[in-house]
Design a protein around this motif. Structure first.
Motif, mmCIF file in Angstrom:
data_model
loop_
_atom_site.group_PDB
_atom_site.id
_atom_site.type_symbol
_atom_site.label_atom_id
_atom_site.label_comp_id
_atom_site.label_asym_id
_atom_site.label_seq_id
_atom_site.Cartn_x
_atom_site.Cartn_y
_atom_site.Cartn_z
ATOM 1 N N ASP A 160 39.705 -47.093 -8.394
ATOM 2 C CA ASP A 160 39.975 -46.995 -6.962
ATOM 3 C C ASP A 160 38.775 -47.442 -6.140
ATOM 4 O O ASP A 160 38.922 -48.061 -5.087
ATOM 5 N N VAL A 161 37.596 -47.075 -6.602
ATOM 6 C CA VAL A 161 36.392 -47.460 -5.868
ATOM 7 C C VAL A 161 36.233 -48.976 -5.880
ATOM 8 O O VAL A 161 35.940 -49.599 -4.858
ATOM 9 N N VAL A 162 36.478 -49.591 -7.029
ATOM 10 C CA VAL A 162 36.351 -51.048 -7.118
ATOM 11 C C VAL A 162 37.387 -51.712 -6.215
ATOM 12 O O VAL A 162 37.091 -52.674 -5.504
ATOM 13 N N GLY A 163 38.595 -51.151 -6.204
ATOM 14 C CA GLY A 163 39.663 -51.741 -5.403
ATOM 15 C C GLY A 163 39.551 -51.429 -3.920
ATOM 16 O O GLY A 163 40.319 -51.958 -3.119
ATOM 17 N N GLY A 164 38.633 -50.522 -3.559
ATOM 18 C CA GLY A 164 38.452 -50.198 -2.142
ATOM 19 C C GLY A 164 39.406 -49.146 -1.639
ATOM 20 O O GLY A 164 39.572 -48.974 -0.439
ATOM 21 N N LEU A 165 40.051 -48.412 -2.537
ATOM 22 C CA LEU A 165 40.974 -47.369 -2.114
ATOM 23 C C LEU A 165 40.244 -46.055 -1.888
ATOM 24 O O LEU A 165 40.785 -45.121 -1.331
ATOM 25 N N LEU A 166 39.025 -45.983 -2.358
ATOM 26 C CA LEU A 166 38.242 -44.755 -2.269
ATOM 27 C C LEU A 166 36.812 -45.133 -1.906
ATOM 28 O O LEU A 166 36.255 -46.078 -2.470
ATOM 29 N N ARG A 167 36.250 -44.419 -0.940
ATOM 30 C CA ARG A 167 34.860 -44.670 -0.569
ATOM 31 C C ARG A 167 33.963 -43.768 -1.380
ATOM 32 O O ARG A 167 34.087 -42.550 -1.309
ATOM 33 N N PRO A 168 33.054 -44.331 -2.159
ATOM 34 C CA PRO A 168 32.139 -43.482 -2.936
ATOM 35 C C PRO A 168 31.085 -42.872 -2.019
ATOM 36 O O PRO A 168 30.868 -43.345 -0.906
ATOM 37 N N ASP A 169 30.453 -41.811 -2.500
ATOM 38 C CA ASP A 169 29.405 -41.179 -1.692
ATOM 39 C C ASP A 169 28.123 -41.989 -1.759
ATOM 40 O O ASP A 169 27.299 -41.935 -0.858
ATOM 41 N N GLY A 170 27.967 -42.712 -2.856
ATOM 42 C CA GLY A 170 26.756 -43.517 -2.961
ATOM 43 C C GLY A 170 26.977 -44.628 -3.957
ATOM 44 O O GLY A 170 28.005 -44.685 -4.643
ATOM 45 N N GLY A 171 26.020 -45.525 -4.029
ATOM 46 C CA GLY A 171 26.100 -46.593 -5.003
ATOM 47 C C GLY A 171 26.685 -47.843 -4.388
ATOM 48 O O GLY A 171 26.787 -47.981 -3.171
ATOM 49 N N ARG A 172 27.076 -48.761 -5.264
ATOM 50 C CA ARG A 172 27.568 -50.029 -4.739
ATOM 51 C C ARG A 172 28.515 -50.686 -5.727
ATOM 52 O O ARG A 172 28.515 -50.384 -6.931
ATOM 53 N N VAL A 173 29.336 -51.567 -5.161
ATOM 54 C CA VAL A 173 30.180 -52.431 -5.968
ATOM 55 C C VAL A 173 29.879 -53.850 -5.509
ATOM 56 O O VAL A 173 29.977 -54.157 -4.326
ATOM 57 N N VAL A 174 29.458 -54.679 -6.433
ATOM 58 C CA VAL A 174 29.123 -56.063 -6.093
ATOM 59 C C VAL A 174 30.013 -56.983 -6.924
ATOM 60 O O VAL A 174 30.100 -56.841 -8.142
ATOM 61 N N LEU A 175 30.698 -57.897 -6.239
ATOM 62 C CA LEU A 175 31.577 -58.830 -6.942
ATOM 63 C C LEU A 175 31.138 -60.258 -6.625
ATOM 64 O O LEU A 175 31.123 -60.653 -5.465
ATOM 65 N N GLU A 176 30.798 -60.981 -7.649
ATOM 66 C CA GLU A 176 30.338 -62.372 -7.501
ATOM 67 C C GLU A 176 29.265 -62.481 -6.429
ATOM 68 O O GLU A 176 29.300 -63.365 -5.577
ATOM 69 N N GLY A 177 28.346 -61.536 -6.448
ATOM 70 C CA GLY A 177 27.230 -61.580 -5.517
ATOM 71 C C GLY A 177 27.528 -61.006 -4.140
ATOM 72 O O GLY A 177 26.630 -60.803 -3.339
ATOM 73 N N GLU A 178 28.804 -60.702 -3.858
ATOM 74 C CA GLU A 178 29.160 -60.137 -2.552
ATOM 75 C C GLU A 178 29.235 -58.612 -2.661
ATOM 76 O O GLU A 178 29.904 -58.076 -3.556
ATOM 77 N N VAL A 179 28.532 -57.934 -1.760
ATOM 78 C CA VAL A 179 28.586 -56.471 -1.769
ATOM 79 C C VAL A 179 29.904 -56.030 -1.163
ATOM 80 O O VAL A 179 30.187 -56.305 0.002
ATOM 81 N N LEU A 180 30.755 -55.379 -1.953
ATOM 82 C CA LEU A 180 32.045 -54.901 -1.446
ATOM 83 C C LEU A 180 31.906 -53.493 -0.883
ATOM 84 O O LEU A 180 32.566 -53.119 0.067
ATOM 85 N N THR A 181 31.072 -52.707 -1.552
ATOM 86 C CA THR A 181 30.850 -51.326 -1.155
ATOM 87 C C THR A 181 29.377 -51.037 -1.343
ATOM 88 O O THR A 181 28.807 -51.414 -2.367
ATOM 89 N N GLY A 182 28.805 -50.368 -0.363
ATOM 90 C CA GLY A 182 27.412 -49.964 -0.522
ATOM 91 C C GLY A 182 26.489 -50.711 0.411
ATOM 92 O O GLY A 182 26.871 -51.726 1.007
ATOM 93 N N ALA A 183 25.280 -50.170 0.555
ATOM 94 C CA ALA A 183 24.261 -50.765 1.430
ATOM 95 C C ALA A 183 24.832 -50.990 2.822
ATOM 96 O O ALA A 183 24.614 -52.020 3.447
ATOM 97 N N GLY A 184 25.614 -50.013 3.288
ATOM 98 C CA GLY A 184 26.132 -50.091 4.652
ATOM 99 C C GLY A 184 27.290 -51.054 4.820
ATOM 100 O O GLY A 184 27.746 -51.300 5.924
ATOM 101 N N ARG A 185 27.775 -51.598 3.711
ATOM 102 C CA ARG A 185 28.894 -52.538 3.837
ATOM 103 C C ARG A 185 30.165 -51.935 3.260
ATOM 104 O O ARG A 185 30.136 -51.133 2.331
#
Lengths: 251, 346, 261
Positions: free
Chosen positions: B41-66
């Motif tokens: 769910d976190v990878v798919g963007g259905l759930l916002r994690p409390d911390g950390g990041r998901v990076v796909l092909e160099g693009e930050v999907l979740t984390g670092a304020g994005r």
């Protein structure tokens, strides 16, 4: 065993309750009176006096005159009926539902009512033709509407009505709330409304007088008491009626 | 690395970190509540994690304020249920992704037809989803997910709802689909993990407890769950005409499963520990495989005792243990009938 | 639907069940016995009747449209958003269902009446709501909105969010998901909600009479006319009642056969 006990208990509880529906526990006779809604406060006051005098329970049921006529025609059990116009009473007379001739109890005339401070500057019946005002009257189908139409015709005023309400109460409500700038109601209704509305005298009103007939019903369960009640109304009742804004019978 | 996942979800006690290389398929394994679906769910963007990041092909999907919205991630989801939109035809279902990403009606349909052909479902194009079998529907769902041109494919137990008779066909389809794709597949099934995934990440209690190449993890599990989950004997090697040649040269005879291995290609032999008999002296008789092993440990499992020897395991009764006088360090033979051994292509 | 298997109901249940059915059907059927059939055609095609029926249909259509415009977004937000403050709102939206219509009318007066909260400002802008057809539509919308919202929200909850999630994962933006997936999936619920709202609008009386008044061609809808006539022209009132029943039956019949209600 327990089931039998339960049944007995249930019976003991239910039977008196059922009996209570029909009669008062102290065996006083009950006089049932159907009356026009405009008589409500007057009759409630008078019924107390009558009950004290005659050791009777007066059960009052108020409604629009037409509703009352319908109720009697549909077989409602009652002793006396008092309507706010002769037309509905005549319906009952024609149907043979009335014992003897109806007698006149009171009269009532129309008055223009306006919200406090009279925002529309209404000075007389003629103003009710002004298109800029919001004017409410009763619907033609109800007695007060019929009377209003007659009065307008007599006075040669074409009412610029914005709504034809179902009852006097609806007219008063719309005037009191300021939704309407003026309305036509009976003097008694204006009196009963107190400070909620201001009355603008209408000299032409004397030409359209509404009569309140009262009659004992053919199927009355308490014909003697019913007659006593009618007599009481025509005697002790008159000052109370006058105080409420009603005119004298035959006026 | 194509996909980098390093996320914490406090209220589910999940703290997971793993990476997926471009073109690689990673299987997420673990007991219920281990955090597999949360991770997906976190990878798919259905759930916002409390911390950390998901990076796909160099693009930050979740984390670092994005935060990239689910629809903008290009992380197509294939769930246990096909979830085909019931009010659309099969073709319109598959065309949904291209349409949503801005393709015209005709172009989207064109793409949809291509993908339907890819999964061998061209003839289903005009049907309503209600008139498809479970296997057909999931096949269409695969085409629909692919048509959305995802950068990573997220599969959540894609075969769990299918009949056992249908599952192999879809598994075969997914093998082809996932071969060159970046994908994360959550599964409970050892064969799916083995056959679909290049690598396995084992989650337990919201943490990664083990990860590595699929065959290695599944045949020599170090984590408790992987051991229970695998439960099967997995032997990697090269396919022969009627069996599998292990790196040490011994041959294991078996019957071809689905997908069947081609002679000379990588293959894996699978058999249940309960199908293995333990002998002190190698028995004769041809339809049996005889594997000389050294007992490592004896693990009581309810009514039986699991005898572990290297990458292999055998389940025997308590009385057999006593009779054979089994103990760690002992040299014995594991014997399994060829009919009990399934051979799969790798 | 056809796959549902039944375990059967207790037979005694049929007695109260049939009683309940009769309780609803009997009064309506009895209405037909009061009709003077010879006069029926002329009674229901009188000017007053046709004017009132036309006004009823027009205002009900307008209020149903307004219910859709306002109610669909509300139902979607109630069903899909997890915001805490929506809980109380969900209950409040149901109020018109349980309030006596006359209370609804008084409340509308307090808001949109000449001296009401908004009415004062509307009046200053030259918009006069009271005693206008707009008032009828507002009254009908007020009492009908919960029917649409409840019906649609239920459908949305039953449908769940799984399809929405898949659609988003396929690249559909929220508006696309709403338009192409969420709403099409609940179309039966939406349709039955709209029909219920229309039917409720058609039958609306109390709030209208309190808030909008009663004037032929402007605010006197069929129920108001029936109430007016029931005394002086009982035959006409009964005939028009039956007309209203017929229209209601047709409207309900529009969705009922598909089992959507």
């Amino acid at each position: 065993m327990t089931r039998r006990v339960a049944l007995a208990v249930a019976a003991a509880l239910v039977v008196p309750a059922l009996a209570g529906c029909g009669e008062d526990a102290d065996d006083r006779p009950t006089l049932t009176v159907l009356a026009a809604a405009s008589l409500t406060s007057v009759l409630e006051e008078l019924a107390e006096d009558f009950e004290a005098e005659h050791d009777v329970t007066v059960q009052l049921s108020f409604g629009g005159s037409a509703d009352l006529a319908t109720q009697v025609a549909e077989g409602a059990t009652a002793d006396v009926v008092a309507t706010a116009d002769p037309i509905t009473m005549d319906l009952l007379v024609d149907a043979g539902l009335v014992d003897g001739d109806p007698v006149e109890l009171a009269t009532n005339t129309m008055v223009v009512v306006v919200p406090p401070a009279n925002p529309g500057n209404v000075e007389g019946l003629a103003d009710l033709a002004r298109e800029d005002l919001r004017v409410v009257v009763c619907a033609l189908e109800v007695p007060c509407g019929n009377a209003a139409a007659l009065l307008a015709e007599e006075a040669g005023v074409s009412l610029a009505r914005d709504s034809e309400e179902q009852s006097v109460t609806d007219v008063l409500g719309k005037v009191e709330s300021g939704e309407a700038d003026a309305g036509l109601v009976y003097v008694t209704d204006a009196v009963a409304a107190g400070d909620g509305v201001e009355s603008v005298p209408v000299p032409e009103a004397a030409r359209v007088v509404n009569h309140y007939p009262v009659a004992v019903l053919e199927d009355a369960l308490q014909p003697a008491l019913a007659r006593a009640w009618v007599d009481f109304l025509l005697d002790e009742g008159l000052p109370v009626l006058a105080e409420a804004g009603f005119g004298p019978p035959g006026g | 690395m194509s996909l980098v996942v390093d996320v914490q979800v406090a209220d589910r006690d999940v703290d997971v970190s793993f990476e997926v290389a471009a073109g690689e398929t990673v299987a997420l394994l673990g007991p219920n509540g281990a955090g597999k679906s949360t991770t997906l769910d976190v990878v798919g963007g259905l759930l916002r994690p409390d911390g950390g990041r998901v990076v796909l092909e160099g693009e930050v999907l979740t984390g670092a304020g994005r935060w990239v919205a689910p629809h903008a991630r290009r992380t197509a989801l294939l769930a246990q249920d096909p979830l085909l939109f019931p009010h659309l035809s099969v073709l319109e279902n598959v065309a949904f992704g291209p349409r949503s990403r801005g393709a015209g009606r005709a172009g989207a349909r064109e793409a949809a037809r291509r993908w339907l052909a890819e999964v061998g479902a061209t003839d289903l194009a005009d049907r309503r989803p209600a008139r498809l079998s479970g296997g057909q529907a999931q096949r269409v769902a695969v085409a629909r997910a692919l048509a959305a041109d995802p950068r990573v494919l997220l599969l959540d137990e894609p075969m769990a709802a299918l009949d056992v008779s249908v599952a192999p066909v879809l598994r075969q389809l997914l093998r082809g689909v996932l071969a060159e794709r970046t994908a994360v597949v959550v599964t409970h099934h050892v064969l799916d993990a083995l056959l679909l995934a290049d690598r396995v990440v084992v989650l337990e209690g919201g943490r990664v407890v083990e990860q590595g190449p699929a065959v290695a993890v599944l045949s020599r599990p170090r984590s408790a769950f992987a051991a229970r989950f695998a439960g099967l004997n997995l032997v990697a090697g090269t396919a022969t005409a009627d069996g599998l040649r292990r790196p040490d040269g011994t041959v294991l005879h078996g019957t071809a499963g689905d997908p069947a291995p081609a002679t000379g290609s990588d293959a894996v032999a699978v058999f249940r520990p309960s199908a293995v008999a333990v002998h002190r002296v190698p028995p004769g008789g041809s339809p049996r495989n005889v594997l000389p092993v050294r007992v490592d440990e004896l693990e009581p499992l309810g009514d039986v005792v699991r005898v572990r020897a290297g990458e292999l395991a055998a389940d025997v009764t308590v009385s057999a243990v006593a009779e054979l006088g089994l103990a760690p360090g002992q040299e014995v033979s594991f014997v399994v009938k060829a009919t009990e051994v399934d051979l799969y292509a790798r | 639907m056809s796959r549902t298997r039944h375990v059967g109901v207790p037979r005694w249940l049929l007695v109260p069940a049939l009683l309940a059915g009769a309780f609803v059907v009997l009064p309506v059927a009895a209405l037909a016995t009061r009709i003077s059939w010879a006069d029926f055609p002329s009674l229901v095609t009188s000017d007053a009747a046709l004017t009132a029926l036309g006004l009823s249909l027009r205002t009900s259509a307008a209020s149903t449209a307004l219910c859709l415009v306002l109610g669909v977004p509300l139902a979607v937000v109630l069903a899909r958003s997890g915001a805490r403050w929506l809980g109380p709102l969900r209950s409040l939206v149901l109020l018109p269902l349980v309030l006596p219509p006359v209370v609804c009318g008084i409340a509308l007066l307090a808001a949109f009446g000449r001296r009401g909260l908004l009415g004062e400002h509307l009046d200053a802008l030259g918009v006069q709501v009271a005693f206008s057809t707009i008032a009828v539509v507002l009254a009908q919308t007020f009492v009908s909105l919960p029917f649409l919202v409840v019906s649609l929200e239920g459908a949305l909850r039953t449908a769940g969010e799984r399809y929405d999630v898949v659609a988003a994962s396929l690249g559909a933006a929220p508006t696309t998901v709403l338009r192409r997936v969420t709403l099409p999936l609940v179309l039966p619920g939406l349709a039955s909600g709209a029909v219920l709202a229309f039917a409720r609008s058609l039958g609306e009386f109390g709030a209208t009479v309190t808030f909008a008044g009663s004037l032929e061609g402007t605010t006197r809808t069929l129920p108001l006319l029936i109430y007016n006539l029931r005394v002086t022209d009982a035959d006409a009132a009964v005939a028009m009642s039956l007309l209203l029943v017929a229209v209601a039956v047709v409207v309900i019949g529009l969705v009922r056969p598909r089992g959507a209600v």
